[in-house]
Design a protein around this motif. Structure first.
Motif, PDB file in Angstrom:
ATOM      1  N   TRP A  26    -102.074 -49.822 -85.405  1.00  0.00           N
ATOM      2  CA  TRP A  26    -102.338 -50.171 -86.722  1.00  0.00           C
ATOM      3  C   TRP A  26    -101.307 -49.527 -87.506  1.00  0.00           C
ATOM      4  O   TRP A  26    -100.982 -48.478 -87.377  1.00  0.00           O
ATOM      5  N   ASP A  27    -100.660 -50.598 -88.175  1.00  0.00           N
ATOM      6  CA  ASP A  27     -99.389 -50.229 -88.946  1.00  0.00           C
ATOM      7  C   ASP A  27     -99.638 -49.399 -90.369  1.00  0.00           C
ATOM      8  O   ASP A  27     -98.885 -48.730 -90.868  1.00  0.00           O
ATOM      9  N   ASN A  28    -100.800 -49.843 -91.030  1.00  0.00           N
ATOM     10  CA  ASN A  28    -100.902 -49.595 -92.423  1.00  0.00           C
ATOM     11  C   ASN A  28    -102.181 -48.561 -92.248  1.00  0.00           C
ATOM     12  O   ASN A  28    -103.226 -48.681 -92.918  1.00  0.00           O
ATOM     13  N   ILE A  29    -101.599 -47.453 -91.575  1.00  0.00           N
ATOM     14  CA  ILE A  29    -102.902 -46.266 -91.720  1.00  0.00           C
ATOM     15  C   ILE A  29    -102.267 -45.372 -92.874  1.00  0.00           C
ATOM     16  O   ILE A  29    -101.115 -44.684 -93.033  1.00  0.00           O
ATOM     17  N   ASN A  30    -103.436 -45.094 -93.463  1.00  0.00           N
ATOM     18  CA  ASN A  30    -103.319 -44.056 -94.575  1.00  0.00           C
ATOM     19  C   ASN A  30    -103.640 -42.618 -94.310  1.00  0.00           C
ATOM     20  O   ASN A  30    -104.538 -42.550 -93.305  1.00  0.00           O
ATOM     21  N   ARG A  31    -102.869 -41.857 -94.456  1.00  0.00           N
ATOM     22  CA  ARG A  31    -103.021 -40.251 -94.036  1.00  0.00           C
ATOM     23  C   ARG A  31    -104.168 -39.790 -95.241  1.00  0.00           C
ATOM     24  O   ARG A  31    -104.132 -39.986 -96.291  1.00  0.00           O
ATOM     25  N   GLY A  32    -104.680 -38.627 -94.508  1.00  0.00           N
ATOM     26  CA  GLY A  32    -105.648 -38.151 -95.636  1.00  0.00           C
ATOM     27  C   GLY A  32    -107.048 -38.004 -95.002  1.00  0.00           C
ATOM     28  O   GLY A  32    -107.243 -38.142 -94.034  1.00  0.00           O
ATOM     29  N   TRP A  33    -107.939 -37.543 -95.952  1.00  0.00           N
ATOM     30  CA  TRP A  33    -109.306 -37.110 -95.625  1.00  0.00           C
ATOM     31  C   TRP A  33    -109.496 -36.012 -94.394  1.00  0.00           C
ATOM     32  O   TRP A  33    -108.899 -35.184 -94.410  1.00  0.00           O
ATOM     33  N   ARG A  34    -109.777 -36.674 -93.144  1.00  0.00           N
ATOM     34  CA  ARG A  34    -109.928 -35.704 -91.900  1.00  0.00           C
ATOM     35  C   ARG A  34    -108.729 -36.081 -91.069  1.00  0.00           C
ATOM     36  O   ARG A  34    -108.466 -35.380 -90.104  1.00  0.00           O
ATOM     37  N   TYR A  35    -107.817 -37.041 -91.328  1.00  0.00           N
ATOM     38  CA  TYR A  35    -106.951 -37.388 -90.191  1.00  0.00           C
ATOM     39  C   TYR A  35    -105.394 -37.075 -90.995  1.00  0.00           C
ATOM     40  O   TYR A  35    -105.411 -37.569 -92.166  1.00  0.00           O
ATOM     41  N   TYR A  36    -104.585 -36.767 -90.312  1.00  0.00           N
ATOM     42  CA  TYR A  36    -103.233 -36.129 -90.673  1.00  0.00           C
ATOM     43  C   TYR A  36    -102.004 -37.198 -90.260  1.00  0.00           C
ATOM     44  O   TYR A  36    -101.167 -36.954 -90.790  1.00  0.00           O
ATOM     45  N   ASP A  37    -102.401 -37.997 -89.139  1.00  0.00           N
ATOM     46  CA  ASP A  37    -101.009 -38.538 -88.453  1.00  0.00           C
ATOM     47  C   ASP A  37    -101.691 -39.834 -87.790  1.00  0.00           C
ATOM     48  O   ASP A  37    -102.947 -39.911 -87.854  1.00  0.00           O
ATOM     49  N   LYS A  38    -100.905 -41.045 -87.590  1.00  0.00           N
ATOM     50  CA  LYS A  38    -101.283 -42.148 -86.871  1.00  0.00           C
ATOM     51  C   LYS A  38    -102.169 -41.779 -85.483  1.00  0.00           C
ATOM     52  O   LYS A  38    -103.007 -42.442 -85.394  1.00  0.00           O
ATOM     53  N   VAL A  39    -101.642 -40.850 -84.727  1.00  0.00           N
ATOM     54  CA  VAL A  39    -101.918 -40.595 -83.528  1.00  0.00           C
ATOM     55  C   VAL A  39    -103.462 -40.107 -83.737  1.00  0.00           C
ATOM     56  O   VAL A  39    -104.397 -40.605 -82.991  1.00  0.00           O
ATOM     57  N   ALA A  40    -103.608 -39.307 -84.877  1.00  0.00           N
ATOM     58  CA  ALA A  40    -105.149 -38.783 -84.920  1.00  0.00           C
ATOM     59  C   ALA A  40    -106.139 -40.013 -85.302  1.00  0.00           C
ATOM     60  O   ALA A  40    -107.259 -39.949 -84.811  1.00  0.00           O
ATOM     61  N   VAL A  41    -105.536 -40.649 -86.263  1.00  0.00           N
ATOM     62  CA  VAL A  41    -106.359 -42.069 -86.785  1.00  0.00           C
ATOM     63  C   VAL A  41    -106.577 -42.844 -85.537  1.00  0.00           C
ATOM     64  O   VAL A  41    -107.825 -43.302 -85.289  1.00  0.00           O
ATOM     65  N   THR A  42    -105.460 -43.303 -84.673  1.00  0.00           N
ATOM     66  CA  THR A  42    -105.751 -44.385 -83.552  1.00  0.00           C
ATOM     67  C   THR A  42    -106.467 -43.475 -82.546  1.00  0.00           C
ATOM     68  O   THR A  42    -107.513 -44.275 -81.976  1.00  0.00           O
ATOM     69  N   ALA A  43    -106.781 -42.102 -82.345  1.00  0.00           N
ATOM     70  CA  ALA A  43    -107.582 -41.756 -81.203  1.00  0.00           C
ATOM     71  C   ALA A  43    -109.011 -42.059 -81.697  1.00  0.00           C
ATOM     72  O   ALA A  43    -109.618 -42.217 -81.005  1.00  0.00           O
ATOM     73  N   ARG A  44    -109.267 -41.857 -83.267  1.00  0.00           N
ATOM     74  CA  ARG A  44    -110.705 -42.132 -83.310  1.00  0.00           C
ATOM     75  C   ARG A  44    -110.969 -43.493 -83.230  1.00  0.00           C
ATOM     76  O   ARG A  44    -112.209 -43.822 -82.980  1.00  0.00           O
ATOM     77  N   ILE A  45    -110.058 -44.374 -83.553  1.00  0.00           N
ATOM     78  CA  ILE A  45    -110.245 -45.793 -83.597  1.00  0.00           C
ATOM     79  C   ILE A  45    -110.558 -46.188 -82.001  1.00  0.00           C
ATOM     80  O   ILE A  45    -111.455 -46.874 -81.939  1.00  0.00           O
ATOM     81  N   LEU A  46    -109.772 -45.544 -81.378  1.00  0.00           N
ATOM     82  CA  LEU A  46    -109.933 -45.624 -79.837  1.00  0.00           C
ATOM     83  C   LEU A  46    -111.493 -45.180 -79.375  1.00  0.00           C
ATOM     84  O   LEU A  46    -112.065 -46.080 -78.405  1.00  0.00           O
ATOM     85  N   GLN A  47    -111.834 -44.186 -79.813  1.00  0.00           N
ATOM     86  CA  GLN A  47    -113.269 -43.872 -79.405  1.00  0.00           C
ATOM     87  C   GLN A  47    -114.396 -44.621 -80.132  1.00  0.00           C
ATOM     88  O   GLN A  47    -115.266 -44.770 -79.114  1.00  0.00           O
ATOM     89  N   ALA A  48    -114.033 -45.173 -81.255  1.00  0.00           N
ATOM     90  CA  ALA A  48    -114.973 -46.123 -81.982  1.00  0.00           C
ATOM     91  C   ALA A  48    -115.048 -47.293 -80.902  1.00  0.00           C
ATOM     92  O   ALA A  48    -116.134 -47.848 -80.499  1.00  0.00           O
ATOM     93  N   PHE A  49    -113.891 -48.017 -80.439  1.00  0.00           N
ATOM     94  CA  PHE A  49    -113.876 -49.000 -79.550  1.00  0.00           C
ATOM     95  C   PHE A  49    -114.669 -48.992 -78.385  1.00  0.00           C
ATOM     96  O   PHE A  49    -115.321 -49.601 -78.099  1.00  0.00           O
ATOM     97  N   ASN A  50    -114.214 -47.685 -77.739  1.00  0.00           N
ATOM     98  CA  ASN A  50    -114.811 -47.521 -76.408  1.00  0.00           C
ATOM     99  C   ASN A  50    -116.414 -47.440 -76.502  1.00  0.00           C
ATOM    100  O   ASN A  50    -116.949 -47.696 -75.651  1.00  0.00           O
ATOM    101  N   GLU A  51    -116.962 -46.729 -77.653  1.00  0.00           N
ATOM    102  CA  GLU A  51    -118.339 -46.420 -77.881  1.00  0.00           C
ATOM    103  C   GLU A  51    -119.103 -47.732 -78.201  1.00  0.00           C
ATOM    104  O   GLU A  51    -120.220 -48.078 -77.843  1.00  0.00           O
ATOM    105  N   VAL A  52    -118.550 -48.346 -79.011  1.00  0.00           N
ATOM    106  CA  VAL A  52    -119.380 -49.525 -79.710  1.00  0.00           C
ATOM    107  C   VAL A  52    -119.073 -50.906 -78.943  1.00  0.00           C
ATOM    108  O   VAL A  52    -119.865 -51.517 -78.728  1.00  0.00           O
ATOM    109  N   ASP A  53    -117.818 -51.319 -78.796  1.00  0.00           N
ATOM    110  CA  ASP A  53    -117.428 -52.439 -78.219  1.00  0.00           C
ATOM    111  C   ASP A  53    -116.324 -52.589 -77.370  1.00  0.00           C
ATOM    112  O   ASP A  53    -115.106 -53.033 -77.408  1.00  0.00           O
ATOM    113  N   PRO A  54    -116.638 -51.757 -76.072  1.00  0.00           N
ATOM    114  CA  PRO A  54    -115.522 -51.551 -75.226  1.00  0.00           C
ATOM    115  C   PRO A  54    -114.857 -52.629 -74.399  1.00  0.00           C
ATOM    116  O   PRO A  54    -115.780 -53.791 -73.961  1.00  0.00           O
TER     117      PRO A  54
END
Length: 260
Positions: free
Chosen positions: A126-154
Motif C-alpha cells: 500500500w503506497d498511500n500509508i499514513n503514519r501515526g496513531w499506533r503505527y509508525y512505518d509502512k512495515v508496521a501498518v502492512t503487518a497489521r493489514i496482513l494479519q487482517a487479511f489472514n483472519e478475515v478473508d485469507p
C-alpha cells in the motif's frame, strides 16, 4: 508468539491487570458522559479496549463492561467507512471479526484490497500509508493489514505477495523498534504457505561449472558467502527445490589505484 511459560504467578498478574483495565475504562467512560452527555459519546473511541479485551476472553467480564463492549462494536460497525487510515481499517477488521461482525469485517478487508498495489517483483503493498496513531512505518501498518487479511478473508497467493513485500523491505530498511520488528516477525510466520519449512535438499550452486560446497553452519543459518578469484569467475547456476522465497547476489570487488 507463545514464548512465555505456563506460570500461575503470571496468570494472576494478567488477571489483576485486566480487572484494573476494566474498572479504569468504565471510570473513563463515565467521566466522558459527565462532560459531553450520554447522547454525544462516541463509543468507537474505546476500540482499543475491545481489541485488548478480546485477547483475554477467558477472563470473565463484568456486566457493565460487557454492555460497553457491545456498544463499542456497534459503533465500530457503523463508523468503519468514515475516513479511517489503512492501519485503522485493519485494526477495525480484526476487532469486528473477532466480535462476531464477520460481514462488516469482510467489507473492511475488501476496502483495503481495493487500495493495494501488486507488482511481480515487489509483491503487494500500500503506497498511500499514513503514519501515526499506533503505527509508525509502512512495515508496521502492512503487518497489521496482513494479519487482517489472514483472519478475515485469507487468500494464499495474496497473503504470500504481502509477505514478499515485507521481506524485501527488510533487505534495505530498518523495521523500526524492537516491538515493531517482533510484531512484523509474528505476522510473517503465521499466515500463508509454509515458508519456514526446511527443504529436503539444500540448493545446488555452481560457478563456472564447479559446485559450491557448504559448511554445516550454513545449513542452519540459511546463509552462505563465498569468495572466488577473478580467474575462476564464470556463469552462476542455482538449482533450488524449496518453495519458499530466497535471494542472493553476485558482486565484484577490486582494488583501484589511488589515481582513479
Amino acid at each position: 508468539m507463545q514464548c512465555l511459560d505456563d506460570d500461575g504467578r503470571l496468570d494472576g498478574l494478567v488477571q489483576r491487570a485486566v480487572a484494573y483495565y476494566d474498572s479504569e475504562t468504565l471510570a473513563q467512560v463515565e467521566r466522558v458522559i459527565a462532560n459531553v452527555g450520554k447522547k454525544n459519546v462516541d463509543y468507537a473511541d474505546w476500540a482499543d479496549y475491545v481489541y485488548t479485551r478480546q485477547m483475554h476472553a477467558a477472563i470473565a467480564m463484568p456486566k457493565a463492561n460487557a454492555a460497553l463492549f457491545k456498544k463499542v462494536l456497534k459503533a465500530m460497525d457503523k463508523q468503519w467507512g468514515k475516513g479511517l487510515t489503512h492501519g485503522e481499517k485493519a485494526f477495525y477488521a480484526l476487532t469486528l471479526d473477532r466480535g462476531g461482525y464477520h460481514k462488516t469485517a469482510a467489507r473492511v478487508v475488501e476496502s483495503l484490497r481495493q487500495f493495494a498495489i501488486t507488482k511481480p517483483n515487489l509483491g503487494t503493498y500500500w503506497d498511500n500509508i499514513n503514519r501515526g496513531w499506533r503505527y509508525y512505518d509502512k512495515v508496521a501498518v502492512t503487518a497489521r493489514i496482513l494479519q487482517a487479511f489472514n483472519e478475515v478473508d485469507p487468500r494464499e497467493n495474496e497473503i504470500n505477495d504481502i509477505r514478499k513485500w515485507m521481506l524485501l523491505m527488510k533487505q534495505t530498511n530498518d523495521w523500526g523498534s524492537s516491538s515493531l520488528a517482533a510484531d512484523a516477525v509474528f505476522t510473517l510466520r503465521t499466515p500463508g504457505s509454509a515458508w519456514l519449512e526446511r527443504a529436503l535438499q539444500r540448493p545446488a550452486i555452481s560457478i563456472a561449472g564447479q559446485p559450491v560446497t557448504f559448511d554445516k553452519v550454513d545449513e542452519w543459518l540459511g546463509y552462505t558467502r563465498k569468495t572466488i578469484s577473478a580467474d575462476a569467475a564464470g556463469s552462476v547456476t542455482v538449482d533450488r527445490t524449496a518453495s519458499g522465497p530466497a535471494w542472493g547476489a553476485v558482486y565484484a570487488q577490486w582494488v583501484a589505484p589511488m589515481t582513479e
